[in-house]
Enzyme design. Structure first.
Site, PDB file in Angstrom:
ATOM      1  CE  LYS A  73       0.825   6.948  -5.757  1.00 54.91           C
ATOM      2  NZ  LYS A  73       1.981   6.226  -5.391  1.00 54.91           N
ATOM      3  CG  ASP A 101      -0.373   0.038   2.485  1.00 52.26           C
ATOM      4  OD1 ASP A 101       0.881   0.541   2.678  1.00 52.26           O
ATOM      5  OD2 ASP A 101      -0.999  -0.493   3.496  1.00 52.26           O
ATOM      6  CG  MET A 143      -6.353   6.881   8.098  1.00 49.24           C
ATOM      7  SD  MET A 143      -7.530   5.758   7.629  1.00 49.24           S
ATOM      8  CE  MET A 143      -7.621   4.759   8.872  1.00 49.24           C
TER       9      MET A 143
HETATM   10  N1  SAH Z   1      -1.870  -0.359   9.709  1.00 46.74           N
HETATM   11  C1  SAH Z   1      -1.443   1.002   9.957  1.00 46.74           C
HETATM   12  C2  SAH Z   1      -2.467   2.049   9.860  1.00 46.74           C
HETATM   13  C3  SAH Z   1      -3.114   2.250   8.728  1.00 46.74           C
HETATM   14  S1  SAH Z   1      -4.263   3.628   8.324  1.00 46.74           S
HETATM   15  C4  SAH Z   1      -0.740   0.852  11.049  1.00 46.74           C
HETATM   16  O1  SAH Z   1      -0.666   0.071  12.090  1.00 46.74           O
HETATM   17  O2  SAH Z   1       0.163   1.989  11.402  1.00 46.74           O
HETATM   18  C5  SAH Z   1      -3.294   4.947   7.967  1.00 46.74           C
HETATM   19  C6  SAH Z   1      -2.880   5.964   9.032  1.00 46.74           C
HETATM   20  O3  SAH Z   1      -1.917   5.380   9.838  1.00 46.74           O
HETATM   21  C7  SAH Z   1      -2.494   7.045   8.703  1.00 46.74           C
HETATM   22  O4  SAH Z   1      -3.394   7.955   8.064  1.00 46.74           O
HETATM   23  C8  SAH Z   1      -1.695   7.667   9.927  1.00 46.74           C
HETATM   24  O5  SAH Z   1      -2.654   8.114  10.634  1.00 46.74           O
HETATM   25  C9  SAH Z   1      -1.129   6.331  10.416  1.00 46.74           C
HETATM   26  N2  SAH Z   1       0.193   6.230  10.094  1.00 46.74           N
HETATM   27  C10 SAH Z   1       0.680   5.428   9.262  1.00 46.74           C
HETATM   28  N3  SAH Z   1       2.273   5.367   9.228  1.00 46.74           N
HETATM   29  C11 SAH Z   1       2.336   6.367   9.997  1.00 46.74           C
HETATM   30  C12 SAH Z   1       3.659   7.114  10.470  1.00 46.74           C
HETATM   31  N4  SAH Z   1       4.839   6.768   9.853  1.00 46.74           N
HETATM   32  N5  SAH Z   1       3.684   8.227  11.013  1.00 46.74           N
HETATM   33  C13 SAH Z   1       2.535   8.538  11.598  1.00 46.74           C
HETATM   34  N6  SAH Z   1       1.273   8.153  11.319  1.00 46.74           N
HETATM   35  C14 SAH Z   1       1.205   6.965  10.363  1.00 46.74           C
END
Ligand code: SAH
Length: 465
Positions: A271, A249, A384
């Protein structure tokens, strides 16, 4: 080579150790891995040694060692940490001609003990002729990480199938069978079903190889962590190493994709070919299509696949297609972000639970138990949550949240471009819009950066103001 490596048969034979202090303790920890009969001679012994004696794992003689005690032993260790006692011990060893080692004394030792990586029956011995113990330890650490801890068990099961495997013609076909077992089927069976699942999986694999059945595909749902490749798990690295196809992703960083096998097909499911964002059903179909062709698919998801990752839909599609799968957890954004601000997600006396929230769901801004979230001391991690900042702020204030409640936003957690924004519920909007966050960002309600992190915070605030 001044020292020649050998594997000595010690089962049921005597190994004697002189000394009961730290040096003896360290050697005994190693020796206890063997099936030798271990005898320790020491007028005084560390409590752990006494306990091993009480448990019957060693025999402890509470006196100094004598020449007769070495007689007939297969190996002897001088671990008295005393020059005089060591010299006496060396004389006994010479007299009885028992191969001997004196701890930290290469010159007077008949043999040296290597650094050991133990995946019994697979044992790796590393030696530097005493020249660079630090290097030996580094190599050991490297191998420890590379060899799965299940390797020993897999090898023991493999050994019990050696005869059955002889039904396969010698050469290529037999090699392929074992490569499939040690490289994929064995480790996968182990991680999915534990030890009990390995032998049946191996039997099925052998049946497949005997009938020349086409290879079966497999899907690993892998957590890629927050972005820094160092925060991948060893198992995730291994899956990337073995993958034929990687479907990732948008959150997955190029540095992590670089770790995939060179021949692997890399597909950007954020994408590619589907416009700005790939519909879930198409991703499900893509995974099933590639695994259905007998490929090893790694579905690579940012953070942990089980957190806001739509994992279940993909798993259900894979299950419905009768394809095997495994879930490899990763470090979720909230864990990386909370580490960045030097805090913890739960704290005794402050919050005994923490909520992981999504800022929006399919219907728009997500609704939550705002009343509970507005209570003092609550901690929530909002995923998010960038575009919903104003909505969250409004709901919290409406439900009586103290406007001074801290809010911290961590953008690009764990990555080189990580930024930390520290604000309050009263100020979170406009602070968040002004910060112009364009990377993924995690919002904490109820957590401020630890004081030591204040410098970073000020810097960031200066940069954005
Ligand atoms: N499975 C992922 C979350 C997916 S949803 C996890 O466990 O982290 C996507 C959201 O995750 C983003 O909108 C953001 O809020 C958060 N996110 C993912 N990677 C991030 C990072 N490196 N720094 C801050 N927020 C992050």
């Amino acid at each position: 080579m001044q020292h020649f490596p050998v594997f000595m048969a010690v089962k049921g034979r005597r190994i004697v150790v002189s000394g009961g202090g730290d040096a003896a303790l360290a050697k005994l920890r190693l020796l206890l891995k063997t099936e030798a009969r271990i005898e320790v001679y020491a007028p005084e012994a560390e409590p752990e040694i006494v306990q091993w004696a009480n448990e019957g794992r060693i025999t402890l003689y509470r006196r100094a060692i004598g020449a007769a005690d070495l007689m007939g032993a297969v190996l002897a260790y001088g671990a008295d940490e005393d020059d005089l006692l060591d010299a006496r011990f060396a004389a006994f060893a010479a007299e009885t001609r028992v191969p001997h080692n004196i701890v930290d004394n290469l010159e007077d030792s008949g043999f040296i003990t290597p650094a050991i990586v133990d995946r019994d029956p697979v044992v790796v011995a590393i030696g530097t002729e005493g020249a660079a113990p630090v290097l030996a330890r580094a190599i050991k650490a490297d191998l420890e990480a590379r060899l799965p801890s299940s390797l020993g068990f897999l090898t023991r099961v493999g050994r019990s199938f050696r005869q059955a495997a002889e039904q396969l013609p010698f050469g290529r076909r037999r090699r392929d069978f074992w490569a499939d077992y040690y490289g994929q089927v064995g480790p996968q069976a182990m991680s999915r079903g534990g030890e009990g699942a390995v032998a049946p999986a191996l039997a099925r694999l052998l049946a497949d190889h005997l009938t020349d059945a086409p290879r079966k595909g497999h899907v690993d749902f892998v957590g890629a962590g927050p972005g820094d490749p160092d925060l991948l798990t060893v198992r995730a690295r291994r899956a990337l190493d073995a993958a034929d196809v990687v479907i990732h992703d948008r959150l997955v960083t190029p540095a992590i994709l670089d770790l995939a096998r060179r021949e692997a097909v890399i597909i950007d499911a954020g994408k590619e070919g589907f416009g700005p964002s790939t519909p879930q059903a198409e991703i499900d179909a893509l995974i099933v299509k590639h695994a259905g062709k007998g490929r090893h698919v790694v579905r690579l998801k940012g953070g942990d696949p089980t957190v806001f990752g739509r994992l279940d839909e993909e798993v259900e599609a894979v299950e419905a297609a009768g394809i095997s799968f495994a879930i490899i957890p990763g470090i979720t954004a909230a864990s990386a972000a909370v580490a960045a601000i030097g805090q913890s997600l739960t704290r005794r006396g402050r919050n005994s639970s923490v909520r992981l929230l999504t800022g929006h769901d399919v219907k728009g801004f997500a609704d939550h138990d705002w009343k509970a979230l507005a209570r003092p001391g609550e901690v929530a991690a909002i995923y998010m949550g960038k575009s919903s900042a104003r909505f969250v702020q409004g709901r919290l204030l409406m439900h009586g949240c103290d406007p001074q409640t801290p809010v911290t936003v961590v953008e690009n957690a764990s990555r080189a471009d990580q930024r930390i924004l520290s604000t309050t519920v009263a100020e979170m909007e406009p602070a968040m819009s002004e910060a112009r966050l364009d990377g993924p960002a995690l919002t904490f309600i109820g957590l401020a950066p630890r004081a030591a992190q204040a410098d970073i915070r000020n810097l960031v605030q200066e940069a954005v103001s």
